[in-house]
Design a protein around this motif. Structure first.
Motif, PDB file in Angstrom:
ATOM      1  N   GLY A  73       0.763  -1.224   0.354  1.00 56.62           N
ATOM      2  CA  GLY A  73       0.142  -0.414   0.085  1.00 56.62           C
ATOM      3  C   GLY A  73       1.151   1.065  -0.256  1.00 56.62           C
ATOM      4  O   GLY A  73       2.433   0.881  -0.452  1.00 56.62           O
ATOM      5  N   ARG A  77       0.969   9.066   2.632  1.00 54.28           N
ATOM      6  CA  ARG A  77       1.066  10.384   2.112  1.00 54.28           C
ATOM      7  C   ARG A  77       1.873  10.996   1.481  1.00 54.28           C
ATOM      8  O   ARG A  77       1.962  11.736   0.291  1.00 54.28           O
ATOM      9  N   VAL A  98       4.036  -0.383  -1.798  1.00 47.77           N
ATOM     10  CA  VAL A  98       4.673  -0.487  -0.509  1.00 47.77           C
ATOM     11  C   VAL A  98       4.836  -1.990   0.081  1.00 47.77           C
ATOM     12  O   VAL A  98       3.948  -1.667   0.499  1.00 47.77           O
ATOM     13  N   GLY A 102       4.219   3.111   9.291  1.00 54.56           N
ATOM     14  CA  GLY A 102       2.326   2.418   9.089  1.00 54.56           C
ATOM     15  C   GLY A 102       1.976   2.976  10.058  1.00 54.56           C
ATOM     16  O   GLY A 102       1.770   3.871  10.827  1.00 54.56           O
TER      17      GLY A 102
HETATM   18  N1  LIG Z   1      -5.140   6.127   5.210  1.00 57.26           N
HETATM   19  C1  LIG Z   1      -4.222   5.412   4.985  1.00 57.26           C
HETATM   20  N2  LIG Z   1      -5.525   3.577   4.578  1.00 57.26           N
HETATM   21  C2  LIG Z   1      -5.614   2.741   4.187  1.00 57.26           C
HETATM   22  N3  LIG Z   1      -4.361   2.659   4.228  1.00 57.26           N
HETATM   23  C3  LIG Z   1      -3.367   3.331   5.200  1.00 57.26           C
HETATM   24  C4  LIG Z   1      -3.290   4.941   4.801  1.00 57.26           C
HETATM   25  N4  LIG Z   1      -2.416   5.344   4.970  1.00 57.26           N
HETATM   26  C5  LIG Z   1      -1.614   4.204   4.906  1.00 57.26           C
HETATM   27  N5  LIG Z   1      -2.261   3.198   4.757  1.00 57.26           N
HETATM   28  C6  LIG Z   1      -1.379   1.886   4.444  1.00 57.26           C
HETATM   29  O1  LIG Z   1      -0.318   1.814   6.188  1.00 57.26           O
HETATM   30  C7  LIG Z   1       0.625   1.693   5.252  1.00 57.26           C
HETATM   31  C8  LIG Z   1       2.275   2.282   5.755  1.00 57.26           C
HETATM   32  O2  LIG Z   1       2.001   4.013   5.251  1.00 57.26           O
HETATM   33  P1  LIG Z   1       2.508   4.825   6.130  1.00 57.26           P
HETATM   34  O3  LIG Z   1       3.581   4.830   7.596  1.00 57.26           O
HETATM   35  O4  LIG Z   1       3.234   5.509   4.704  1.00 57.26           O
HETATM   36  O5  LIG Z   1       1.459   6.308   6.425  1.00 57.26           O
HETATM   37  P2  LIG Z   1       1.251   7.710   6.390  1.00 57.26           P
HETATM   38  O6  LIG Z   1       0.571   8.531   6.596  1.00 57.26           O
HETATM   39  O7  LIG Z   1       2.286   7.870   5.261  1.00 57.26           O
HETATM   40  O8  LIG Z   1       2.494   8.426   7.596  1.00 57.26           O
HETATM   41  P3  LIG Z   1       4.289   8.462   7.519  1.00 57.26           P
HETATM   42  O9  LIG Z   1       4.325  10.073   7.069  1.00 57.26           O
HETATM   43  O10 LIG Z   1       5.088   7.890   9.083  1.00 57.26           O
HETATM   44  O11 LIG Z   1       4.961   8.131   5.595  1.00 57.26           O
HETATM   45  C9  LIG Z   1       0.714   1.757   3.457  1.00 57.26           C
HETATM   46  O12 LIG Z   1       1.998   0.976   2.830  1.00 57.26           O
HETATM   47  C10 LIG Z   1      -0.398   1.356   3.594  1.00 57.26           C
HETATM   48  O13 LIG Z   1      -0.590   0.053   3.011  1.00 57.26           O
END
Ligand SMILES: Nc1ncnc2c1ncn2[C@@H]1O[C@H](COP(=O)(O)OP(=O)(O)OP(=O)(O)O)[C@@H](O)[C@H]1O
Ligand SMILES: [Mg+2]
Length: 113
Positions: A35, A38, A56, A89
């Motif tokens: 997935g 942001r 990823v 995550g």
């Molecule tokens: N709003 C969402 N809904 C569903 N799954 C999500 C969502 N946000 C993140 N995920 C899942 O969590 C995983 C990891 O997300 P991630 O940690 O990059 O979140 P982020 O909000 O971008 O935080 P950061 O800024 O710390 O990276 C993604 O690959 C996805 O599978």
């Protein structure tokens, strides 16, 4: 009862599993998923005129717990899964209405552990 779903880095899974067992949880469902959050899977901040989305690989865990254990479990997931870098995550917590152990017909808290 609560259903906790956490999306974590794959290399954190085994440590997290062991930490949750130590807390008293009685089962986990684990799934390999992919997935994006942001940053849309990109590790660098978008600068150009176009960019790609990249899913990823992550691990998803689903764990059903009593309300009493939920807060502790969430804290443990945060503690173990946190590296401080983007992509650590997310944790989703939902109310859980009913649990049934199929073999015995036990329900709810009795079926959880
Ligand atoms: N709003 C969402 N809904 C569903 N799954 C999500 C969502 N946000 C993140 N995920 C899942 O969590 C995983 C990891 O997300 P991630 O940690 O990059 O979140 P982020 O909000 O971008 O935080 P950061 O800024 O710390 O990276 C993604 O690959 C996805 O599978
Ligand atoms: Mg992210």
């Amino acid at each position: 009862m609560r259903m906790i779903t956490a999306i974590i880095r794959p290399h954190k899974y085994e440590e997290l599993r062991d930490a949750l067992i130590a807390l008293g949880i009685e089962g986990i469902t684990v799934t390999q998923v992919s997935g994006f959050g942001r940053q849309r899977g990109q590790t660098e901040i978008y600068r150009g005129a176009e960019y790609n989305v990249a899913e990823v690989p992550k691990v998803r865990i689903d764990v059903a717990v009593s309300a009493a254990l939920a807060e502790k479990a969430v804290r443990e997931i945060e503690r173990v899964a946190n590296t401080g870098k983007i992509g650590d995550g997310k944790i989703f917590v939902q109310p859980l209405e009913q649990v049934i152990r199929i073999r015995t017909g036990e329900t709810n808290e009795t079926a959880l552990g």
